[in-house]
Design a protein around this motif. Sequence first.
Motif, PDB file in Angstrom:
ATOM      1  N   SER A 225      -3.108  -1.539  -4.810  1.00 18.11           N
ATOM      2  CA  SER A 225      -4.058  -1.360  -3.712  1.00 18.11           C
ATOM      3  C   SER A 225      -4.962  -2.581  -3.582  1.00 18.11           C
TER       4      SER A 225
ATOM      5  N   MET B 212       0.831  -1.206   0.000  1.00 17.71           N
ATOM      6  CA  MET B 212       0.000   0.000   0.000  1.00 17.71           C
ATOM      7  C   MET B 212       0.864   1.253   0.000  1.00 17.71           C
TER       8      MET B 212
ATOM      9  N   LEU C 130      -6.493   3.180   1.159  1.00 21.09           N
ATOM     10  CA  LEU C 130      -7.642   3.101   0.245  1.00 21.09           C
ATOM     11  C   LEU C 130      -8.514   4.345   0.364  1.00 21.09           C
TER      12      LEU C 130
END
Length: 414
Positions: free
Chosen positions: A274, A248, A312
């Motif tokens: 992601s 990430m 996210l």
Amino acid sequence: AASDVYKRQLTWLLVGLALLEAGLATKRHLMRAQGYMLVACGTFAILGINLARVDINTAGFSLSELVLPNWQLCSVAAAALYYWAWRMFRCSGRLMKVENDLNFVPSWAATAILTLLIFRELEWPILAAGWMLLGLVLFAIGWLRETFHLRAQAYVLSAGSFVAAVAINIYELQPNPNGDNLADWAMAGFVAAGLAGIYFTARKNIGSTTDWSPEDNVVITTSYGATLLLSLILWRELPTGVLAGSWMGLALILFAIGWVITAFHLRVQAYALSLASFAVAVLVNIYGLLPLPTQSHGMPGWAVAGCVTVGLAAIYVSTRRLPDVTIGWFVERDVTVNASYGATLLLSLILWKELPSVAVAVAWTVLSLTLFEISCKFGLSSLRYQSHLLMIAVFGRVFMANFTIVDEVFGLSH
């Protein structure tokens, strides 16, 4: 003598080069034709005998009787070929049309010699880095001199170095004789840096639209190769428990760069990373389905999954300011909306795994109300839908956990 035979390879090439220079000075096409034939014979002899190691023992020769060490002889031959490629470029007005049409051949032959020489002389762990270094040199010259065939050779070498790095340095299909893991990831990292260097140098010629030339597509592919190689390095070298967080982090870096320089393909790589980090967070950090070989990272699973959740959410919030890009079936705005769903789902799973059973429904309710308030304030319909879905999950959770009493019918209280 056997040594005289091995002189012949380099002699053919150098005499042929002399004939080419003489034919160029006297404007004699036939003399240059003879020079080309001698250069071709010398090149094929070096490729076949010195590098491909064709068996010539039937003629009574031994490879140990080379006049020069193998790498010196091949280097001299490659330098001679590069020299003639440069001369053809500088004197194109004095050459025949067929010569100008084939002016890329000497440089390709020289690159082939050096590529095979690196393959023969370097140890396996540094093979990929050797090819990448040669590719970077060719790319730099081709970029500065605006010579496409040199850049094309660099792209081919970059592809070869990528394959070698994955096969040798990452998957260790050819074991490292020294057992040095540092050398493996360092060499793979050098290849990734080289691919990134080619991309960032050539990207200025790539338009912001999707109307790309074939070379533009090749340059864009180098960025994908660099990202994939870095992802594999992280996968091989880091503990499994922190893999999702590291992926990430790399995704956020790519997304930020792609946002600043308006590079759509970098953002696509960020979205793919992601998704991978989300999957690893769920499988490893939430459910523990994949083994954790080491716990030395010192971070609990919920913390790593929380980092993925924040990443996210950051991608979703940031893309609200970006223009929507649609390529075929790929709609960037829809992808980023899915990132918000992933963040909500991951946060819900963290609450479910870490909180006491009776408190999960309360936490989900608070999260649902928070999403609903944010959606109303900023007009984000996707968050409102997620809030409704969470409330449905809260209703089911209350009946399955909070109202359950042992020895009652269907486990429910009256």
